[in-house]
Design a protein around this motif. Structure first.
Motif, short mmCIF file in Angstrom:
data_model
loop_
_atom_site.label_atom_id
_atom_site.label_comp_id
_atom_site.label_asym_id
_atom_site.label_seq_id
_atom_site.Cartn_x
_atom_site.Cartn_y
_atom_site.Cartn_z
N GLU A 70 0.82 -1.22 0.00
CA GLU A 70 0.00 0.00 0.00
C GLU A 70 0.86 1.27 0.00
O GLU A 70 0.32 2.37 0.11
N TYR A 109 4.65 6.83 1.96
CA TYR A 109 3.85 8.03 2.10
C TYR A 109 3.94 8.62 3.51
O TYR A 109 4.00 9.83 3.67
N LEU A 131 -4.55 1.11 10.62
CA LEU A 131 -4.83 0.68 9.25
C LEU A 131 -4.45 -0.78 9.05
O LEU A 131 -5.13 -1.53 8.34
N PHE A 147 -4.92 8.29 -6.03
CA PHE A 147 -4.29 7.31 -5.13
C PHE A 147 -5.00 5.96 -5.21
O PHE A 147 -6.19 5.89 -5.52
N LYS A 148 -4.19 4.93 -4.91
CA LYS A 148 -4.66 3.56 -5.06
C LYS A 148 -5.60 3.17 -3.91
O LYS A 148 -6.58 2.49 -4.09
N SER A 149 -5.23 3.60 -2.72
CA SER A 149 -6.04 3.21 -1.56
C SER A 149 -6.02 4.33 -0.54
O SER A 149 -5.18 5.22 -0.58
N LEU A 150 -6.93 4.21 0.42
CA LEU A 150 -7.01 5.22 1.48
C LEU A 150 -5.76 5.20 2.35
O LEU A 150 -5.32 6.22 2.87
N SER A 151 -5.18 4.01 2.50
CA SER A 151 -3.95 3.89 3.30
C SER A 151 -2.85 4.78 2.71
O SER A 151 -2.06 5.36 3.44
N GLU A 152 -2.81 4.86 1.39
CA GLU A 152 -1.82 5.74 0.73
C GLU A 152 -2.20 7.20 0.94
O GLU A 152 -1.38 8.03 1.29
#
Lengths: 337, 231
Positions: free
Chosen positions: A19, A24, A165, B141-146
């Motif tokens: 992810e 990030y 998460l 973005f690919k996912s919310l985590s990103e």
């Protein structure tokens, strides 16, 4: 036990790589901190602002520049418009042989009084009274240190988010259900889930403090002790997010709720009068704030007692998680998600 | 500059201090000073601007990523509804959520007051703007985590004008371009008026213009990244 924790850690590494969370969270935060470096000098050298009309003789305007930042306006109407904007700025114009300080009327007292005092000094060319100064040892504004403290505190939220998460991913992917048929217990699960998030907190706090304050001013062993004493805050946030939220939308809601005391308590600690500060003693992140405050700003105050309270809070929070949320997690595992 | 202009304000000779020396200036106040709100109530405009109006910024991305995971976006693509209904439905639902939150926060803090509708209109426009901004950025973005860490970074930038709110003599040059800056001060002026006039309509118009621009941008981005890609 260590093998089981290691397996969970390895799984978290794969998840964070998949992810891009590590990238990030680390790079994103560091970019933000570096960006703050550009913004800090203007805060540190916070000047008085003068809006000066073209009617003011150039030599007076030039001398005003020695006392603050001067913006020039051509005409009374533009000057008036500027003074009426939301921020506090005093206008100065020359009319009928006298200088007039133009004010909106609701400025802070120093904005009301300083321009006149400075004009007096410039125009009379001499000090009206003789003053002697005694230095209390603080040579510059502590804005940089306070900014660093606020960033350091927010790293616990980032670390908590990281843990949260990862737990949500376990719930959504059915990993928790799978773990129900393994010998892993709740404490091992909590350790395995927290390690990577806590490493993120430690790495980010060291990096943020170094970037903002410079390595020469940091006592790294003491910083590590203070961070370690407060790690319970990140674990608590992480498990709160992970256990209360079934999905990302709820997680975002929890983050919004948690972010308020995380950012509000340090702000309140700065502005609340001493007689009301006891209210903040109930918040674990107040002790984290106080620890960083005493490390970088109020260095005259003892640090160890505050670190001790922060550590006790951390242990208390983890104990609450193990006893209360631990039961919930075990039930969840046994009952099947 | 004539004497009449000077009389527009409340002018007086500054006689304070200076140890009896002749003063070299006088002050002109454009308005009489108003009573300052207590510290706790003064936080309300800040919370309305940063918490309530920015609510959609958080939630819209969460909704989009949830829909991606559930496959609703794929189903939406083959339905007759287009990109505009998709964007507007997200914006409107988040604005309604912000309004509900705003009403509760306002009423339980200072009670039902006549300026509530004007405050809510500002909150609604700002909420619409920030929801659309969140959607426009989130689709990359690919996912919310990103996205969540980028979101946190943007929130920090959006929160910077708080410095000016507490230290009104400081204003970084870029602050007026951050929507929360005028929003915080505008809401404060509406609730705890100091007599400032003529700021509300321009503020609404600027917000509306920003909404229109970001809506068009959002339409292009959502169409390309969400409605056409094989997510």
């Amino acid at each position: 036990m260590f093998r089981r924790i290691g397996n969970l850690l390895a799984k978290d590494l794969i998840y964070s790589r998949r992810e891009n969370i590590l990238v990030y969270s680390m790079i994103g935060m560091l970019v933000l901190v570096v960006g703050t470096l550009f913004f800090l000098p203007s805060l540190e050298q916070m000047d008085v602002f003068f809006a000066v009309d073209g009617s003011v003789p150039p030599e007076v305007a030039r001398q005003l520049e020695a006392y603050g930042q001067v913006e020039y306006y051509a005409g009374y109407d533009l000057l008036r418009e500027r003074v009426l904007e939301f921020d506090d700025v005093a206008g100065i114009y020359y009319y009928g042989g006298e200088y007039i300080v133009l004010l909106e009327g609701n400025e802070e007292s120093y904005v009301r009084e300083l321009p006149g005092i400075i004009l007096d000094r410039i125009l009379q060319g001499e000090d009206l009274v003789e003053l002697s100064t005694i230095s209390l040892g603080r040579e510059r504004s502590p804005v940089r240190e306070y900014t660093a403290v606020f960033f350091l505190l927010s790293m616990f939220l980032i670390g908590g988010l990281f843990i949260g998460l990862s737990i949500i991913d376990d719930r959504q992917s059915g990993t928790i259900r799978a773990l129900a048929v393994t010998p892993i217990n709740v404490v091992e699960y909590m350790i395995g889930k927290s390690v990577l998030g806590l490493l993120v907190v430690v790495a980010l706090t060291l990096a943020v403090a170094t970037i903002l304050l410079g390595p020469a001013t940091i006592n790294y062993p003491l910083l590590l002790i203070s961070v370690a004493a407060s790690l319970g805050v990140a674990i608590f946030i992480g498990f709160l997010i992970g256990l209360v939220s079934n999905n990302m939308v709820t997680a975002i809601g929890i983050v919004k709720v948690v972010a308020l005391p995380i950012s509000g308590v340090p702000v309140a600690a700065l502005f609340l009068p001493d007689r009301l500060k006891w209210v903040l003693y109930l918040f674990p992140n107040y002790w984290s704030f106080e620890a960083f405050n005493r490390m970088f700003i109020r260095t005259d105050l003892p640090l160890a007692p505050v670190n001790l309270v922060a550590a006790l809070f951390s242990l208390g929070l983890v104990a609450v998680l193990v006893s209360r949320f631990g039961r919930k997690l075990r039930l969840t595992v046994k009952g099947g998600e | 500059m004539d004497e009449a202009r000077l009389e527009e304000g409340i002018s007086f000779w500054n006689t304070a201090g200076n140890l009896g020396q002749p003063v070299t200036y006088r002050q002109e106040l454009l308005r009489p000073a108003s009573e300052k709100p207590p510290f706790n109530l003064n936080l309300l405009p800040m919370l309305l601007a940063l918490e309530v109006a920015m609510l959609g910024f958080f939630f819209v991305a969460a909704l989009v990523f949830q829909e991606k995971e559930e496959g609703s976006i794929r189903a939406f693509r083959v339905s007759p509804a287009g990109t505009w209904p998709y964007i507007l439905s997200k914006a409107v639902s988040n604005v309604l959520l912000s309004l509900l939150y705003g009403v509760l926060l306002f009423v339980f803090t200072i009670g039902l007051r006549p300026e509530l509708p004007a405050v809510l209109l500002l909150v609604a426009l700002a909420g619409f703007l920030m929801t659309t901004v969140g959607l426009t950025i989130g689709v990359f973005f690919k996912s919310l985590s990103e996205f969540v860490y980028i979101l946190a970074g943007i929130m920090v930038v959006i929160s910077l004008p708080v410095v000016s709110y507490f230290l009104p003599s400081f204003r970084a040059a870029f602050f007026p371009f951050i929507p929360t800056y005028p929003l915080m001060f505008g809401i404060r002026e509406l609730i705890f008026s100091t007599g400032k006039t003529g700021f509300y309509l321009p503020m609404l118009l600027i917000l509306a213009a920003e909404v229109l621009v970001i809506l068009v941008l959002s339409r292009v981005v959502v169409e390309r990244k969400l409605m056409k890609e094989g997510h």
